[in-house]
Motif scaffolding. Structure first.
Motif, PDB file in Angstrom:
ATOM      1  N   SER A  90      33.084 -44.350  39.014  1.00 17.64           N
ATOM      2  CA  SER A  90      32.901 -44.837  37.646  1.00 17.64           C
ATOM      3  C   SER A  90      34.216 -44.929  36.904  1.00 17.64           C
ATOM      4  CB  SER A  90      31.931 -43.939  36.863  1.00 17.64           C
ATOM      5  OG  SER A  90      32.525 -42.692  36.607  1.00 17.64           O
ATOM      6  N   ILE A  91      34.229 -45.756  35.864  1.00 16.38           N
ATOM      7  CA  ILE A  91      35.353 -45.856  34.943  1.00 16.38           C
ATOM      8  C   ILE A  91      34.806 -45.856  33.518  1.00 16.38           C
ATOM      9  CG2 ILE A  91      36.849 -47.147  36.532  1.00 16.38           C
ATOM     10  CD1 ILE A  91      36.108 -49.689  34.919  1.00 16.38           C
TER      11      ILE A  91
ATOM     12  N   THR B  46      30.795 -47.513  30.172  1.00 17.84           N
ATOM     13  CA  THR B  46      30.942 -46.850  31.468  1.00 17.84           C
ATOM     14  C   THR B  46      30.413 -47.760  32.555  1.00 17.84           C
ATOM     15  OG1 THR B  46      30.737 -44.630  30.527  1.00 17.84           O
ATOM     16  CG2 THR B  46      30.264 -44.858  32.864  1.00 17.84           C
ATOM     17  N   ALA B  47      31.314 -48.174  33.455  1.00 16.13           N
ATOM     18  CA  ALA B  47      30.921 -48.970  34.612  1.00 16.13           C
ATOM     19  C   ALA B  47      30.819 -48.021  35.798  1.00 16.13           C
ATOM     20  CB  ALA B  47      31.952 -50.062  34.884  1.00 16.13           C
TER      21      ALA B  47
ATOM     22  N   MET C  99      26.178 -48.098  29.510  1.00 12.34           N
ATOM     23  CA  MET C  99      26.395 -47.951  30.949  1.00 12.34           C
ATOM     24  C   MET C  99      25.986 -49.238  31.660  1.00 12.34           C
ATOM     25  SD  MET C  99      25.135 -44.864  33.439  1.00 12.34           S
ATOM     26  CE  MET C  99      26.153 -43.704  32.525  1.00 12.34           C
ATOM     27  N   ILE C 100      26.934 -49.769  32.433  1.00 13.45           N
ATOM     28  CA  ILE C 100      26.701 -51.019  33.161  1.00 13.45           C
ATOM     29  C   ILE C 100      26.980 -50.793  34.647  1.00 13.45           C
ATOM     30  CG2 ILE C 100      27.288 -52.425  31.154  1.00 13.45           C
ATOM     31  CD1 ILE C 100      30.040 -52.936  32.424  1.00 13.45           C
ATOM     32  N   PRO C 101      26.472 -51.663  35.526  1.00 16.61           N
ATOM     33  CA  PRO C 101      26.757 -51.531  36.958  1.00 16.61           C
ATOM     34  C   PRO C 101      28.252 -51.676  37.249  1.00 16.61           C
ATOM     35  CG  PRO C 101      24.881 -52.977  36.599  1.00 16.61           C
ATOM     36  CD  PRO C 101      25.488 -52.727  35.255  1.00 16.61           C
ATOM     37  N   LEU C 102      28.726 -50.945  38.250  1.00 16.57           N
ATOM     38  CA  LEU C 102      30.143 -50.960  38.601  1.00 16.57           C
ATOM     39  C   LEU C 102      30.634 -52.364  38.944  1.00 16.57           C
ATOM     40  CD1 LEU C 102      32.814 -49.537  39.326  1.00 16.57           C
ATOM     41  CD2 LEU C 102      31.874 -49.131  41.611  1.00 16.57           C
TER      42      LEU C 102
END
Length: 414
Positions: A110-111, A131-132, A215-218
């Motif tokens: 994650s980032i 947050t990816a 929060m999103i997909p990487l």
């Protein structure tokens, strides 16, 4: 029975003296009350801060290891030059760990992209964190979703335009409507809201709640930003039947193998655990508790000296009465018990007043700021015992002086 009757009479004399000198009694109580208030107040504040910080640390995962460029154990002598040229963890490391780790329950990448603004129609929320992350984060952190759902593994792999948003963002963007299915603008992209995290509240020092997070997909994040620029982290949670130390040992070996490090070379990555933070917190609270203890001791001493002073005055004022009591056959321990009980009663009442003020303040803080103040029951018991000891110590010398008075001289003193 005779002893109990004499003690009862001593109580009667003591409380009668306290009622007759209300102003002096009140002033005596203030010293002890303030001292007890400071002791319980300081330690309750420390316990509240500790509980809040430990709660924040627990959210990071007690059985989770964070593979990062920088270590968490900083300080004034932090050798930053040893770490500045390290490589950031990347997707290749993450995929290799997933393929080779045997003691891990879940591995996530994650980032955090901070300082962003989200928009829906005319509503904006700024200062949010995007947050990816890979899908496995749901298996590592306790992510409570009150509305909607988390993104699926296929949505994560495809990099779908979906997001789970924090409660604060949902309140700001959708004050009067259901956010599920709506599209918000963030990072220059329209992203569909599929879930809302449970409201957690901000931390007192460092905030790890999801209230202000989108929060999103990487793989969606990889399409929008350069992930190397945002301090990526790989999270590895130990399997239920495996110790954290065993997982850490395997993780270190696998990472060194992935980075092709020779036995003579140092690690070019950091393995961070919550125990690093808790050790630093323990050291910090040890200093705070010591300082708070000294403050409380001095406050109590001031109250004790005040009680002793009042008791000396009380003995002086009641010398004539003491002479009459002794001439009628009162024993020394009866005179002694009167003044000891009076001193102890003053301190216990003062201690209970200080304790009551602490509970009142805790209740008001809870109402005003929705912050639960921790009042340790062990500290409450210690306070009552301490009040009794202070009264005993502060009253013993004046009481002994009163008990040793010559009855003839005492009667003449009026």
């Amino acid at each position: 029975m005779l002893f109990l009757r004499l003690i009862g009479e001593s109580f009667g004399f003591a409380f009668s003296a306290l009622r007759e000198n209300r102003t002096r009694t009140l002033l005596s109580l203030l010293g002890v009350t303030i001292g007890i208030l400071i002791i319980i107040g300081v330690f309750s504040a420390v316990d509240t801060l500790r509980a809040n910080l430990e709660s924040s640390v627990e959210k990071l995962g007690s059985k989770t290891i964070y593979v990062m460029k920088w270590p968490w154990d900083g300080g004034p002598d932090f050798p930053w030059w040893k770490y500045v040229n390290r490589p950031e963890p990347d997707i290749r490391d993450y995929e290799a760990l997933k393929a080779r780790m045997t003691t891990a329950e879940a591995i996530s990448f994650s980032i955090d992209i901070g300082g962003r603004t989200a928009q829906y129609l005319n509503n904006n929320v700024s200062g949010i964190t995007v947050t990816a992350t890979s899908h496995e984060l749901y298996d590592i952190r306790e992510l409570e979703i009150v509305d909607g759902r988390y993104f699926t593994e296929s949505e994560s792999n495809r990099g779908s335009n979906v997001a789970v948003i924090g409660a604060t963002i949902a309140e700001g963007l959708f004050p009067n409507t259901d956010p599920i299915g709506k599209s918000v603008s963030v990072l220059g992209r329209k992203i569909t809201v599929i879930g809302v995290f449970k409201k957690e509240g901000e931390g007192m020092i460092f905030d790890v709640s999801m209230d202000n997070v989108i929060m999103i997909p990487l793989n969606l994040g990889r399409n929008l930003v350069n992930i190397r620029s945002y301090g990526p982290a790989i999270m590895v949670s130990a399997a239920p039947n495996v110790s954290l130390e065993e997982t850490e040992s395997e993780l270190r070996g696998v990472m060194r193998s992935i980075h092709r490090l020779s036995p003579q070379e140092e690690d070019d990555f950091s393995l961070n655990k919550t125990t690093i933070i808790t050790a630093q917190l323990d050291a910090m609270f040890k200093v705070i508790n010591t300082a708070g203890g000294f403050i409380g001791i001095f406050s109590i001493l001031v109250g004790g000296f005040g009680i002793a002073n009042i008791m000396f005055v009380s003995v002086k004022e009641r010398t004539h009465i003491i002479g009459i009591q002794k001439s009628l056959g009162a024993k020394n321990y009866f005179i002694l018990s009167q003044f000891l009980i009076e001193a102890i009663a003053l301190c216990i009442i003062g201690g209970l007043m200080g304790l009551s003020i602490v509970y009142l303040l805790a209740f008001l803080v809870k109402l005003a700021f929705d912050l639960a103040i921790v009042v340790n029951m062990g500290m409450v018991i210690l306070t009552i015992v301490l009040s009794t000891l202070i009264g005993l110590i502060a009253g013993i010398v004046p009481a002994a002086m009163a008990a040793r008075l010559d009855p003839v001289e005492a009667i003449r003193s009026k």
